[in-house]
Design a protein around this motif. Sequence first.
Motif, short mmCIF file in Angstrom:
data_model
loop_
_atom_site.label_atom_id
_atom_site.label_comp_id
_atom_site.label_asym_id
_atom_site.label_seq_id
_atom_site.Cartn_x
_atom_site.Cartn_y
_atom_site.Cartn_z
N PRO A 54 36.09 37.06 26.56
CA PRO A 54 36.45 36.91 27.98
C PRO A 54 35.71 35.73 28.61
O PRO A 54 34.56 35.43 28.24
N VAL A 55 36.35 35.07 29.55
CA VAL A 55 35.76 33.90 30.20
C VAL A 55 35.76 34.10 31.71
O VAL A 55 36.52 34.91 32.25
N ASP A 56 34.87 33.36 32.39
CA ASP A 56 34.91 33.33 33.85
C ASP A 56 36.04 32.43 34.31
O ASP A 56 36.30 31.38 33.71
N VAL A 57 36.72 32.84 35.36
CA VAL A 57 37.82 32.05 35.93
C VAL A 57 37.53 31.81 37.41
O VAL A 57 37.23 32.76 38.15
N VAL A 58 37.63 30.55 37.81
CA VAL A 58 37.53 30.19 39.22
C VAL A 58 38.93 29.93 39.74
O VAL A 58 39.65 29.08 39.21
N LEU A 59 39.34 30.68 40.75
CA LEU A 59 40.67 30.55 41.34
C LEU A 59 40.60 29.65 42.57
O LEU A 59 39.83 29.92 43.49
N VAL A 60 41.41 28.59 42.59
CA VAL A 60 41.47 27.70 43.74
C VAL A 60 42.93 27.36 44.02
O VAL A 60 43.82 27.67 43.25
N GLY A 61 43.14 26.69 45.15
CA GLY A 61 44.49 26.32 45.55
C GLY A 61 45.11 27.37 46.46
O GLY A 61 44.79 28.57 46.37
N GLY A 62 45.97 26.91 47.35
CA GLY A 62 46.58 27.83 48.31
C GLY A 62 47.39 28.93 47.66
O GLY A 62 47.53 30.02 48.22
N GLY A 63 47.93 28.69 46.46
CA GLY A 63 48.74 29.69 45.78
C GLY A 63 47.95 30.71 45.01
O GLY A 63 48.54 31.60 44.37
N SER A 64 46.63 30.66 45.06
CA SER A 64 45.81 31.61 44.28
C SER A 64 45.91 33.03 44.82
O SER A 64 45.43 33.97 44.18
N ILE A 65 46.55 33.20 45.99
CA ILE A 65 46.81 34.56 46.50
C ILE A 65 47.75 35.33 45.59
O ILE A 65 47.87 36.55 45.70
N LEU A 66 48.43 34.64 44.66
CA LEU A 66 49.37 35.30 43.77
C LEU A 66 48.68 36.16 42.73
O LEU A 66 49.30 37.05 42.14
N VAL A 67 47.41 35.90 42.46
CA VAL A 67 46.73 36.51 41.31
C VAL A 67 46.02 37.80 41.70
O VAL A 67 45.35 37.87 42.74
N ALA A 68 46.14 38.79 40.83
CA ALA A 68 45.47 40.08 41.06
C ALA A 68 43.97 39.93 40.84
O ALA A 68 43.48 38.89 40.38
N ASP A 69 43.23 40.99 41.17
CA ASP A 69 41.78 40.95 41.04
C ASP A 69 41.31 41.07 39.59
O ASP A 69 40.15 40.81 39.29
N ARG A 70 42.20 41.48 38.69
CA ARG A 70 41.84 41.61 37.28
C ARG A 70 42.91 40.94 36.43
O ARG A 70 44.11 41.07 36.70
N LEU A 71 42.45 40.24 35.38
CA LEU A 71 43.36 39.61 34.43
C LEU A 71 42.84 39.90 33.03
O LEU A 71 41.63 39.91 32.79
N GLU A 72 43.76 40.08 32.07
CA GLU A 72 43.38 40.30 30.69
C GLU A 72 42.68 39.05 30.14
O GLU A 72 43.12 37.93 30.37
N GLY A 73 41.59 39.28 29.40
CA GLY A 73 40.87 38.17 28.78
C GLY A 73 39.94 37.43 29.71
O GLY A 73 39.37 36.41 29.34
N VAL A 74 39.77 37.96 30.94
CA VAL A 74 38.92 37.30 31.95
C VAL A 74 37.73 38.19 32.26
O VAL A 74 37.90 39.38 32.58
N ALA A 75 36.52 37.64 32.17
CA ALA A 75 35.31 38.42 32.45
C ALA A 75 35.18 38.70 33.94
O ALA A 75 34.92 39.83 34.35
N ARG A 76 35.35 37.68 34.76
CA ARG A 76 35.31 37.86 36.21
C ARG A 76 36.12 36.75 36.87
O ARG A 76 36.28 35.66 36.33
#
Length: 528
Positions: free
Chosen positions: A417-439
């Motif tokens: 699992p890796v850390d993911v930084v969400l940016v951009g106006g469209g990042s509201i599309l993403v849920a709080d949890r994703l497979e393969g993502v540490a945080r």
Amino acid sequence: MPSGREKLGGGEDLYRIGIDVGGTNTDAALLDSSLRPVHTVKVHTTRDVNEGIVESIRRLLAESGVNPARIRYAMLGTTHCTNAIVERKHLGKVGLIRIGAPATTSVPPLADWDDALKAAVGPHAYVVSGGYEYDGRAIVGLDEAQIAEVAGRMRGEVDAVAVCGVFSPVNGEQEKRAMQIVKAVLGDNTPVTLSHEIGSIGLLERENASLLNAALLNVIAGVVRGFEQALESFGIHAGVYICQNDGTLMRSDYALRYPILTIACGPTNSIRGAAHLSGLSDALVVDIGGTTTDIGVLAHGFPRQSSAAVEIGGVRTNFRMPDILSIGIGGGTIVRQDAAGGVTVGPDSVGYELLQRGRIFGGDTLTATDVAVKLGRHAWNGADTAGLDETVCRQADGIITSDIEDAIDRMKTSSDPVDVVLVGGGSILVADRLEGVARIVRPDHYDAANAIGAALGEVSGETERIYALDEMTYDEAMLDAKNHAVQQAVLAGAERDTVQVVFSEDIPLAYLPGNALLVKVKAAGRLA
């Protein structure tokens, strides 16, 4: 980056502006002397992108109330050069001199270019005698009379000249001599691009990159001139810097020589901005805009560079490019339901028409933003979700999430699992949890990470050369490469005393004789 707090004579703080021009929006950010975001704005990108730049500066000053005289630096990340290549518009006429006969005559210049792009740059491409072996030894001597003759044929026909020699990244002397001859024939003011300053090993790809660079010289001149005039019209007298595609800056006069280095600077600005806002130096950055999701890798605070050749507008090149994966998922991506009840997502988008066409705004098109608001990912004042089918929205959300998870998995170098930084106006599309993502990290000012990344003040230089270790020691080769990278950073606008090597790599080339070694070095320092 600057240390301490820069001051004016009266003890006032100084500021910097970063502007990033995207396909949907033009973002602008105002940072203080400690690189803290003070204010950000987002305006629609216009057909004439300069209009969007002017409007973003006007709003930034009006809404922040900052005195224009206190702005010291202004940085611009722009799509001008990318658009010119893709659209085959505004490119200058270029004369090419390939130094490589008789070794390279089997493949003519511009062999993989389409007819429209060939017509845009013109018919003046010539192959002359010369070139080097991999270790810098001449294959044949340079035919200076032949170069003068073909340069004479270009008189009055071209706006710039590109010179590309066999293995010139190892030894650039023949290219430099050819430039002297071209200027003697066509005049000292004739712009000449030397391929060993643009690309790495690989003749045809480096030749293509050099041709495109020369064709873009008029484009970048208009960009720099327009940006400087826009700043002056608001009373801003600042140092002007243009964003490079490795996440760093170059002085405007350096950009006038190397416009090709601005290609794909938008995603790298987002990656640098994400690093600054999140405090992470190693992570995946997922930048979701109105049309696409761009995923890059943050390594030691800088974007990871691609090791593969990259196509730009259908032309294969080998100059440095960020390692970016783009998929057709964005805030304006269109969601459809077929007659059988199946749901599809994209890849087309309503783009900057989201506020007119989106269902929650009274339009008739179901978009990914409608889905996110319906499912409670984001609260949008005045949005009406009553007429949206929750079942359809959940199906669309599953597709969006799956596509983003797959893309993240493709960019990972291991199954961990890796850390993911969400940016951009469209990042509201993403849920709080994703497979393969540490945080998942959503930093403050996430929707303006690209403009903030543009304003960050490190300047870089790099080198990629082959050394023959039967002629020098390993330590001498590494020292020479590092010194060259540092010098390139200084030329791009870095303060010499602050320049440090941030990346170095050496690869033995077993397929070449002479104990050959490929060395790549990157150095970076703060603004001079």
